[in-house]
Design a protein around this motif. Structure first.
Motif, PDB file in Angstrom:
ATOM      1  N   ASP A 184      37.729  59.980 -56.273  1.00 21.04           N
ATOM      2  CA  ASP A 184      38.288  59.882 -54.913  1.00 21.04           C
ATOM      3  C   ASP A 184      39.597  60.646 -54.862  1.00 21.04           C
ATOM      4  N   VAL A 185      39.620  61.695 -54.051  1.00 20.67           N
ATOM      5  CA  VAL A 185      40.821  62.513 -53.971  1.00 20.67           C
ATOM      6  C   VAL A 185      41.306  62.565 -52.526  1.00 20.67           C
ATOM      7  N   ALA A 186      42.567  62.244 -52.355  1.00 24.07           N
ATOM      8  CA  ALA A 186      43.147  62.314 -51.011  1.00 24.07           C
ATOM      9  C   ALA A 186      43.761  63.683 -50.794  1.00 24.07           C
ATOM     10  N   ILE A 187      43.536  64.257 -49.627  1.00 24.44           N
ATOM     11  CA  ILE A 187      44.098  65.572 -49.344  1.00 24.44           C
ATOM     12  C   ILE A 187      45.011  65.474 -48.129  1.00 24.44           C
ATOM     13  N   PRO A 222      30.033  68.059 -55.505  1.00 22.76           N
ATOM     14  CA  PRO A 222      29.572  66.713 -55.132  1.00 22.76           C
ATOM     15  C   PRO A 222      30.281  65.599 -55.907  1.00 22.76           C
ATOM     16  N   SER A 223      30.937  65.966 -57.021  1.00 20.48           N
ATOM     17  CA  SER A 223      31.571  64.919 -57.832  1.00 20.48           C
ATOM     18  C   SER A 223      32.925  64.506 -57.262  1.00 20.48           C
ATOM     19  N   ILE A 224      33.374  65.184 -56.208  1.00 22.54           N
ATOM     20  CA  ILE A 224      34.670  64.828 -55.618  1.00 22.54           C
ATOM     21  C   ILE A 224      34.464  64.348 -54.181  1.00 22.54           C
ATOM     22  N   LEU A 225      34.882  63.133 -53.974  1.00 20.85           N
ATOM     23  CA  LEU A 225      34.818  62.588 -52.623  1.00 20.85           C
ATOM     24  C   LEU A 225      36.197  62.739 -52.010  1.00 20.85           C
ATOM     25  N   GLN A 226      36.285  63.614 -51.012  1.00 27.73           N
ATOM     26  CA  GLN A 226      37.622  63.853 -50.483  1.00 27.73           C
ATOM     27  C   GLN A 226      37.887  63.006 -49.250  1.00 27.73           C
ATOM     28  N   ILE A 227      39.137  62.575 -49.155  1.00 29.18           N
ATOM     29  CA  ILE A 227      39.577  61.789 -48.006  1.00 29.18           C
ATOM     30  C   ILE A 227      40.715  62.575 -47.386  1.00 29.18           C
ATOM     31  N   TYR A 228      40.591  62.900 -46.101  1.00 32.41           N
ATOM     32  CA  TYR A 228      41.657  63.681 -45.464  1.00 32.41           C
ATOM     33  C   TYR A 228      42.610  62.746 -44.763  1.00 32.41           C
ATOM     34  N   LEU A 229      43.876  62.940 -45.068  1.00 35.67           N
ATOM     35  CA  LEU A 229      44.880  62.076 -44.464  1.00 35.67           C
ATOM     36  C   LEU A 229      45.695  62.886 -43.482  1.00 35.67           C
ATOM     37  N   LEU A 246      47.205  55.120 -55.626  1.00 38.83           N
ATOM     38  CA  LEU A 246      47.044  55.879 -56.876  1.00 38.83           C
ATOM     39  C   LEU A 246      47.621  55.110 -58.067  1.00 38.83           C
ATOM     40  N   SER A 247      48.781  54.528 -57.852  1.00 38.33           N
ATOM     41  CA  SER A 247      49.400  53.817 -58.978  1.00 38.33           C
ATOM     42  C   SER A 247      48.616  52.562 -59.331  1.00 38.33           C
ATOM     43  N   GLU A 248      47.833  52.053 -58.364  1.00 40.19           N
ATOM     44  CA  GLU A 248      47.010  50.881 -58.674  1.00 40.19           C
ATOM     45  C   GLU A 248      45.645  51.263 -59.227  1.00 40.19           C
ATOM     46  N   GLY A 249      45.329  52.547 -59.131  1.00 43.24           N
ATOM     47  CA  GLY A 249      44.048  52.992 -59.662  1.00 43.24           C
ATOM     48  C   GLY A 249      42.932  52.994 -58.624  1.00 43.24           C
ATOM     49  N   ASP A 250      43.280  52.709 -57.355  1.00 41.32           N
ATOM     50  CA  ASP A 250      42.295  52.733 -56.269  1.00 41.32           C
ATOM     51  C   ASP A 250      41.864  54.142 -55.931  1.00 41.32           C
ATOM     52  N   LEU A 251      42.827  55.036 -56.074  1.00 39.32           N
ATOM     53  CA  LEU A 251      42.622  56.435 -55.734  1.00 39.32           C
ATOM     54  C   LEU A 251      42.793  57.236 -57.018  1.00 39.32           C
ATOM     55  N   ASP A 252      42.071  58.361 -57.145  1.00 42.57           N
ATOM     56  CA  ASP A 252      42.124  59.073 -58.417  1.00 42.57           C
ATOM     57  C   ASP A 252      43.111  60.231 -58.431  1.00 42.57           C
ATOM     58  N   ALA A 253      43.340  60.863 -57.292  1.00 42.34           N
ATOM     59  CA  ALA A 253      44.318  61.959 -57.263  1.00 42.34           C
ATOM     60  C   ALA A 253      44.728  62.245 -55.822  1.00 42.34           C
ATOM     61  N   ILE A 254      45.890  62.877 -55.672  1.00 42.86           N
ATOM     62  CA  ILE A 254      46.349  63.299 -54.343  1.00 42.86           C
ATOM     63  C   ILE A 254      46.644  64.784 -54.395  1.00 42.86           C
ATOM     64  N   VAL A 255      46.116  65.510 -53.422  1.00 41.35           N
ATOM     65  CA  VAL A 255      46.435  66.935 -53.330  1.00 41.35           C
ATOM     66  C   VAL A 255      47.194  67.144 -52.026  1.00 41.35           C
TER      67      VAL A 255
END
Ligand SMILES: Nc1ncnc2c1ncn2[C@@H]1O[C@H](COP(=O)(O)OP(=O)(O)OP(=O)(O)O)[C@@H](O)[C@H]1O
Ligand SMILES: [Mg+2]
Lengths: 445, 271
Positions: free
Chosen positions: A94-97, A114-121, A134-143
């Protein structure tokens, strides 16, 4: 004419003779007292070594386990990790963009992943919430994409991850590949648009940020647990030889055989002591070698953050280990002498471990520092020196003080053991009215 | 010369004579503190001496105090009271010298089972100051005397009782000591090995050595010993030649002599 010359020579020759005599008698003293004592000690030592080398238990505990402990542990870890990696690969990151610069280009590239599920903020404050997830581990990365608004201004890509979570680490490496593709694509687009090559390196800048604070902590713990493990191995490496040469000797009824040899008892005990120290040290060195090898070769292979222990000053570490081996062997030998049989000695193993590991694990506390006081406390002093040496801080006066007190304690231990084996109750295996028999009874029950 | 000087000279002469004795024991006593039985007097004021070129047998029923006596002579145990000198050296004050001058063998001086006979002999030989060719020669000699060449390099744990006993006796004489102290040297041996052992003791005696050994086998004592000591309940009941003991007890066979001596003691005790 010769007469005065001779007279003149006389005192000189006699003083020379005196010197030679003195030298000869000194030489004689050294020869008789020291060399012969050392020779006897050496003969006894070699015999004890030979006995130990022909014993399976000793070889297993002092050589095989120290040598294969780390490769086995790491092999297990390796298997577990590749299993986990397999799971992770099948899992979607799960990657937030955040941001809108060249978002279309990025979106197109991400479409093929397909291995990256992106969430647009888009809303305000979303970034803050994403960070805490992210610090809790709910999200895997932020771009985060910024800049690039004016012509010539570089586009910044902020890749934030959390190395405390393996999922985040793998999301990071997936995103790195995506960003690489993104960069190439942007280059191509820019080149078409501007028709120039020079601006290309300005086009994109990537910043990575790890928000984990655990990494340091885990490294710190590891750098203290590994020495502890090393010390545990050292105790294990010394215990079986000590037991074999003390309690085992009694059990096999060779004690009187040893006692009727034309040597004093302290030499007998010292020979045993040296043999035990040798085995403890061998266990220590094998373990150290195995640890170094495993960390360097196996861990690097599986791409794990290597532990930051410096092995640069190897000889000092060996010296520190010898300190500890010397002290622990003396204590273990004395304890092993109080056991009536091998079996009883083995039952004493657990309390002995507890008793010895306690002062050693005290050194895990970073507040405890080598001081004049601690340098006088047996085992703790050697353990502290060992730790300091691993951290490459040498307080020479205190190290020397530790050395001196360790030698004194060892001498006391050997003297005690020499006295102890002269006791009748020791010879016949019936210690009475002493705290040993009390301890023994407790160990039996 | 006044009387005190005379007494001094006499005592120094006595000392001289005693110093030349192989074994000199004076009032030797050993008591144990036993948890169940309280104070046990294992050896009770024993005095005797043995000379060079003499074999002395120590006879006594189980628990008589034979092993305890021999242990004190070998410096393994310290005497409670009394003194013992071996080759003129005090057991108490000079134990190292005593150990250099004796070969001691008992049921409790097992071999290091993980060593081979050759290594065992090498260890004890070199501790006794033998080295190099001298040591190798001595080992070769002992291996052939005791017919151990076949198993000289096999670990002792794989040897039979008889083979081990041969290694043990070779170990006790590797330094050619003037005095041999053997506690039941033929225990558990077949008659062949036992007779080899007896022959060896005889040869040792012929070379002017002193041998003190304990046993339960009357035949060995009858055949071999110049003098026989009988001990019972820690006390020395008799020490004489076989003929002397016959005269004393009016019995012909050693077995009967032994019974007679011990029964006297039992009667004494019950009175
Ligand atoms: N360590 C000890 N503690 C208490 N008593 C002991 C100890 N050693 C020997 N004794 C006692 O001393 C006495 C003499 O024992 P010792 O072993 O000298 O007898 P022995 O003549 O050698 O007998 P055996 O013929 O059975 O070998 C015995 O009563 C024994 O129980
Ligand atoms: Mg006995």
């Amino acid at each position: 004419m010769n007469v005065p010359l001779v007279k003149c020579m006389e005192p000189e020759t006699s003083s020379l003779n005196l010197g030679v005599y003195r030298w000869l008698s000194l030489h004689y003293l050294i020869e008789v007292a020291l060399i012969s004592a050392l020779k006897e000690l050496f003969i006894i030592y070699m015999r004890e070594l030979r006995l130990l080398l022909r014993d399976h238990h000793t070889l297993i505990y002092s050589c095989a386990i120290p040598l294969f402990l780390y490769p086995v542990i790491l092999f297990v870890v390796f298997q577990a990790m590749s299993l986990v990696k397999g799971w992770q690969e099948s899992e979607v990151s799960d990657v937030a963009i955040v941001g809108s610069v060249e978002i279309d280009t990025l979106e197109k590239i991400l479409f093929d992943e397909p291995s990256i599920l992106q969430i647009y903020l888009e809303e305000d404050g979303a970034l803050g919430r994403a960070r805490s997830r992210l610090s809790e581990g709910d999200l895997d990365a932020i771009v985060e994409l910024t800049g690039g608004e004016k012509e010539g201004e570089p586009i910044m890509v902020w890749l934030t991850f959390n190395s405390a979570y393996d999922a985040s680490v793998s999301a990071k490496s997936r995103m790195e590949k995506v960003i690489e593709k993104f960069q190439t694509r942007l280059f191509e687009l820019q080149a078409i648009r501007l028709g120039k090559q020079e601006v290309l390196d300005l086009a994109l800048q990537v910043e990575e940020k790890d928000i984990s604070s655990n990494i340091e902590r885990s490294n710190l713990i590891l750098s203290q647990i590994l020495p502890l493990l090393l010390m545990v191995i050292l105790v294990m490496g010394a215990f079986y030889p000590a037991l074999d040469l003390a309690a085992g000797e009694r059990e096999r009824q060779t004690l009187e055989t040893s006692l009727i040899a034309p040597v004093s008892r302290w030499k007998l005990v010292s020979g045993k002591y040296l043999a035990v120290v040798s085995f403890a040290w061998v266990a220590f060195i094998l373990n150290l070698a195995s640890m170094t090898f495993s960390l360097k070769h196996i861990l690097v292979q599986i791409d794990v953050q290597a532990f930051s222990i410096s092995f640069s000053s190897l000889w000092v570490i060996l010296l520190g280990g010898m300190f500890l081996a010397g002290m622990i062997s003396a204590i273990l030998l004395v304890i092993a002498f109080t056991a009536r049989s091998f079996k009883e000695g083995q039952s004493m193993m657990t309390p002995v471990y507890a008793v010895l590991i306690l002062p050693i694990s005290v050194t895990l506390s970073p507040q405890l520092e080598l001081s004049a006081f601690w340098a006088c406390v047996p085992v703790v002093n050697a353990a502290l020196v060992f730790r300091e040496v691993l951290q490459e801080s040498y307080n020479w006066p205190l190290i020397v003080l530790t050395l001196i007190t360790s030698i004194i304690y060892t001498a006391i231990a050997i003297t005690f053991a020499s006295w102890f084996i002269s006791r009748e109750s020791f010879l016949f295996g019936e210690g009475q009215s002493s705290w040993f028999s009390f301890l023994r009874r407790r160990a039996e029950s | 010369m006044n009387s005190s000087q005379l007494a001094e000279r006499q005592s120094s002469e006595k000392l001289q004579r005693e110093n030349n004795r192989a074994i000199q024991v004076e009032g030797l006593t050993k008591t144990f503190h036993d948890q169940e039985r309280g104070l046990v007097t294992a050896v009770d004021q024993i005095s005797f001496h043995c000379d060079y070129g003499e074999v002395v047998g120590l006879l006594g029923p189980n628990g008589a105090g034979k092993t305890t006596t021999l242990r004190m002579l070998s410096t393994v145990l310290a005497p409670t009271r009394g003194s013992a000198f071996i080759a003129g050296k005090s057991v108490e004050n000079d134990p190292l010298e005593v150990r250099k001058n004796i070969g001691y063998l008992s049921a409790n001086t097992n071999l290091y089972l993980r060593l081979t006979p050759r290594e065992t002999l090498k260890y004890f030989g070199s501790l006794h100051g033998l080295k190099g060719e001298q040591l190798d020669q001595k080992i070769a000699e002992l291996l052939s005397v005791f017919q151990m060449e076949d198993f000289a390099d096999v670990r002792c744990e794989k040897l039979s009782t008889g083979m081990r006993q041969k290694v043990s006796i070779a170990r006790t004489v590797v330094h050619d000591p003037p005095v041999l102290i053997l506690d039941e040297p033929t225990l558990g041996l077949d008659i062949l090995v036992a007779s080899t052992m007896m022959k060896f003791i005889e040869q040792f005696k012929e070379r002017g050595k002193c041998i003190l050994f304990s046993t339960h086998i009357m035949g060995e004592v009858e055949k071999l010993c110049d003098r026989i000591a009988v001990i019972h309940r820690g006390q020395l009941l008799a020490l004489d030649s076989l003929q002397g003991l016959r005269d004393q007890t009016q019995e012909q066979y050693l077995e009967d002599i032994f019974f007679s001596l011990i029964q006297d003691e039992v009667k004494d005790g019950s009175r």
